[in-house]
Design an enzyme around this catalytic site. Structure first.
Site, PDB file in Angstrom:
ATOM      1  N   ASN A   1      -1.015  43.895  35.628  1.00 15.47           N
ATOM      2  CA  ASN A   1      -0.746  45.185  37.001  1.00 15.47           C
ATOM      3  C   ASN A   1      -0.424  45.047  38.200  1.00 15.47           C
ATOM      4  O   ASN A   1      -0.367  43.526  37.816  1.00 15.47           O
ATOM      5  CB  ASN A   1      -1.526  46.582  36.858  1.00 15.47           C
ATOM      6  CG  ASN A   1      -3.372  45.760  36.926  1.00 15.47           C
ATOM      7  OD1 ASN A   1      -2.932  44.971  37.724  1.00 15.47           O
ATOM      8  ND2 ASN A   1      -3.651  45.753  35.677  1.00 15.47           N
TER       9      ASN A   1
ATOM     10  N   PHE B   1     -14.356  50.183  41.176  1.00 16.86           N
ATOM     11  CA  PHE B   1     -13.023  50.670  42.314  1.00 16.86           C
ATOM     12  C   PHE B   1     -13.202  51.713  41.454  1.00 16.86           C
ATOM     13  O   PHE B   1     -12.529  51.817  40.089  1.00 16.86           O
ATOM     14  CB  PHE B   1     -12.499  49.494  42.155  1.00 16.86           C
ATOM     15  CG  PHE B   1     -13.053  48.991  42.949  1.00 16.86           C
ATOM     16  CD1 PHE B   1     -14.273  48.071  43.542  1.00 16.86           C
ATOM     17  CD2 PHE B   1     -12.011  48.138  44.852  1.00 16.86           C
ATOM     18  CE1 PHE B   1     -14.915  46.656  44.256  1.00 16.86           C
ATOM     19  CE2 PHE B   1     -12.568  47.460  45.329  1.00 16.86           C
ATOM     20  CZ  PHE B   1     -14.328  47.071  45.547  1.00 16.86           C
TER      21      PHE B   1
ATOM     22  N   LYS C   1       8.038  36.472  18.748  1.00 15.60           N
ATOM     23  CA  LYS C   1       8.566  37.004  19.844  1.00 15.60           C
ATOM     24  C   LYS C   1       9.307  38.662  19.080  1.00 15.60           C
ATOM     25  O   LYS C   1       9.711  37.692  18.249  1.00 15.60           O
ATOM     26  CB  LYS C   1      10.039  35.334  20.565  1.00 15.60           C
ATOM     27  CG  LYS C   1      10.561  37.104  21.995  1.00 15.60           C
ATOM     28  CD  LYS C   1      10.890  35.957  22.363  1.00 15.60           C
ATOM     29  CE  LYS C   1      12.105  36.345  23.914  1.00 15.60           C
ATOM     30  NZ  LYS C   1      13.595  35.944  23.252  1.00 15.60           N
TER      31      LYS C   1
HETATM   32  N1  CTP Z   1     -12.788  49.763  34.183  1.00  6.69           N
HETATM   33  C1  CTP Z   1     -13.147  48.646  33.471  1.00  6.69           C
HETATM   34  N2  CTP Z   1     -13.056  49.232  31.738  1.00  6.69           N
HETATM   35  C2  CTP Z   1     -11.542  49.308  31.957  1.00  6.69           C
HETATM   36  C3  CTP Z   1     -10.640  49.951  32.740  1.00  6.69           C
HETATM   37  C4  CTP Z   1     -11.317  49.826  34.328  1.00  6.69           C
HETATM   38  O1  CTP Z   1     -14.876  48.587  33.925  1.00  6.69           O
HETATM   39  N3  CTP Z   1     -11.568  49.400  30.286  1.00  6.69           N
HETATM   40  C5  CTP Z   1     -13.547  49.743  35.767  1.00  6.69           C
HETATM   41  C6  CTP Z   1     -12.430  48.729  37.037  1.00  6.69           C
HETATM   42  O2  CTP Z   1     -13.538  47.496  36.994  1.00  6.69           O
HETATM   43  C7  CTP Z   1     -12.548  49.951  37.547  1.00  6.69           C
HETATM   44  C8  CTP Z   1     -13.163  51.464  37.637  1.00  6.69           C
HETATM   45  O3  CTP Z   1     -13.220  50.796  36.297  1.00  6.69           O
HETATM   46  O4  CTP Z   1     -14.190  49.368  38.851  1.00  6.69           O
HETATM   47  C9  CTP Z   1     -12.225  52.007  38.217  1.00  6.69           C
HETATM   48  O5  CTP Z   1     -11.218  52.736  37.006  1.00  6.69           O
HETATM   49  P1  CTP Z   1      -9.370  52.840  37.851  1.00  6.69           P
HETATM   50  O6  CTP Z   1      -8.048  51.958  36.904  1.00  6.69           O
HETATM   51  O7  CTP Z   1      -9.400  53.380  39.090  1.00  6.69           O
HETATM   52  O8  CTP Z   1      -9.651  54.230  36.636  1.00  6.69           O
HETATM   53  P2  CTP Z   1      -9.961  54.253  35.182  1.00  6.69           P
HETATM   54  O9  CTP Z   1     -11.138  54.277  34.966  1.00  6.69           O
HETATM   55  O10 CTP Z   1      -9.421  53.764  34.293  1.00  6.69           O
HETATM   56  O11 CTP Z   1      -9.826  55.689  35.210  1.00  6.69           O
HETATM   57  P3  CTP Z   1      -8.437  56.459  35.009  1.00  6.69           P
HETATM   58  O12 CTP Z   1      -7.952  57.567  33.817  1.00  6.69           O
HETATM   59  O13 CTP Z   1      -8.160  57.329  36.035  1.00  6.69           O
HETATM   60  O14 CTP Z   1      -7.388  55.861  35.823  1.00  6.69           O
END
Ligand code: CTP
Length: 398
Positions: free
Chosen positions: A204, A317, A283
């Site tokens: 991302n 976050f 690959k």
């Molecule tokens: N996070 C995490 N592990 C993951 C995914 C997310 O620890 N596998 C943590 C991120 O570091 C961040 C928080 O979760 O602190 C929020 O991530 P975000 O991308 O906003 O959303 P998601 O929790 O993935 O929720 P959504 O389904 O709404 O995308």
């Protein structure tokens, strides 16, 4: 504060005019000093009009005989922006060939340097060694950004945004309180990369800048900092213990390996939610037809931490394109956090890849604090300020 603004010769010199204006607006008295090569890029008249001061340029003007000593003694801070590779070398080695480098030797106050140059020059061992010398001398280096440079190459070396330089000045004007002394802060930053095949991955647009700014700010406030970072193009902040990872699974392992002594965990990383279910070990060759990639969910590290966080403060976050506060509140509940830093992503004002950000701090207990647009470093300090407040609360209530 009385600030000497040294401007050296580079394309970015024009940005120093805006910097001079902002410094004056913030109430500083600004004495511009232009090197000979800076004068090839910008006019002294511009700086004279913006600051209301005579611009100093040449060591050998008849009246300039002891001016460098007077200027050095009559000012509180020396800021050089942009600082070329040449001025860094002169400062590092104590060469006193021009007005600015002579002034530098006679100056006793704090020094802030904002370098700008071509990527190869920035990465050259000679520049690295000079920067190391200058840092050891206690000078603040405002790291250049990564981007398209005037010379047509892409890489590190672009003058930091003025907001970041102003922040460095503000930190000298209002020195930080060491209010995180004794805390061990575990921070995750950057994206993760989930393997599709040996040459491809899913990732991302996270640049890691917010997490690195948090790490840098926490170190300055006296914390011991462990930074678990996905792949980013940033130098390790000074004084942090770095753990570099690539995938979400590696990030999880690193977080749990380092968790035990941590008193605060800030999960700033943009961790993948899904990974390819069966990464190919060779690959994948293209075919004419459409392909389907099966994705498997990745365990949520933050939610897992929320199950067991004990007395530790847990900050997550949320990056959302819409319903920002509603989703952030839900995340706070579901992942059992003490605070969620909610960012808007996509469109104008997006946090990704930017040097600035605007966020809401959604606190356990319902309070929402709006932090208007500012540099990521300034946002980091606001987040840490709330963490200090929470940790004092924790000591009393838990
Ligand atoms: N996070 C995490 N592990 C993951 C995914 C997310 O620890 N596998 C943590 C991120 O570091 C961040 C928080 O979760 O602190 C929020 O991530 P975000 O991308 O906003 O959303 P998601 O929790 O993935 O929720 P959504 O389904 O709404 O995308």
């Amino acid at each position: 504060m009385r600030i000497i603004l040294g401007v050296t010769g580079g394309i970015a010199a024009y940005k120093a005019a805006d910097l001079a204006r902002s410094l004056v607006r913030e109430g500083h008295e600004v004495q511009p000093v232009l090197t000979r090569s800076a004068e090839e890029f910008v006019s002294a008249v511009t700086f004279a009009s913006l600051t209301g001061k005579k611009v100093l340029t040449n060591l050998f003007e008849p009246s300039a005989a002891i001016e460098h000593i007077d200027v050095a003694q009559g000012n509180d801070l020396l800021l050089v922006a942009p600082a070329t590779a040449n001025i860094l070398a002169e400062f590092a080695h104590g060469l006193a060939g021009g007005f600015l480098s002579t002034l530098y030797l006679a100056f006793r106050g704090p020094v802030i340097l904002a370098p700008a140059m071509n990527t190869n020059m920035w990465e050259h061992d000679a520049t690295r060694a000079n920067l190391e010398t200058l840092r050891r001398r206690g000078h603040v280096i405002v790291e250049p950004g990564v981007g398209m440079l005037a010379c047509g190459t892409f890489g590190a070396g672009r003058l930091a945004e003025n907001e970041a330089i102003l922040d460095a000045v503000r930190r000298v004007v209002n020195p930080v309180v060491r209010d995180l002394e004794g805390e061990i802060v575990l921070i995750t930053a950057g994206p993760t990369q989930e393997t599709i095949d040996p040459v491809r991955y899913i990732s991302n647009r996270s640049s890691g800048k917010m997490g690195y700014a948090l790490a840098e700010a926490a170190v300055e406030r006296g914390a011991k900092v462990i930074l678990v970072s996905g792949p980013v193009a940033l130098d390790a902040p000074r004084g942090v213990e770095m753990v570099r990872v690539r995938t979400a699974a590696e990030m999880r392992t690193a977080v749990f390996a380092k968790l035990e002594p941590a008193t605060v965990v800030i999960k700033c990383a943009a961790v993948a939610d899904y990974r390819p279910a069966a990464p190919a070990d060779r690959k994948i060759k293209k075919k004419g037809a459409a392909v389907t990639l099966e994705l498997a969910p990745v365990g949520d590290i933050l939610a897992e931490l929320g199950q067991t966080h004990g007395n530790r403060l847990l900050v997550g976050f949320a990056a959302e394109t819409d319903n920002l506060l509603e989703y952030a509140r839900r995340k706070l509940e579901e992942k059992n956090c003490d605070m969620i830093v909610a960012n808007r992503v996509g469109g104008e004002g997006s946090a990704f890849e930017s040097d600035t950000n605007e966020v809401f701090l959604v606190m356990k207990g319902g309070e929402v604090i709006e932090v208007p647009r500012a540099s990521k470093r300034a946002i980091a300090d606001r987040i840490l300020g709330q963490i200090v407040r929470l940790s004092q609360g924790v000591a009393v209530t838990r």
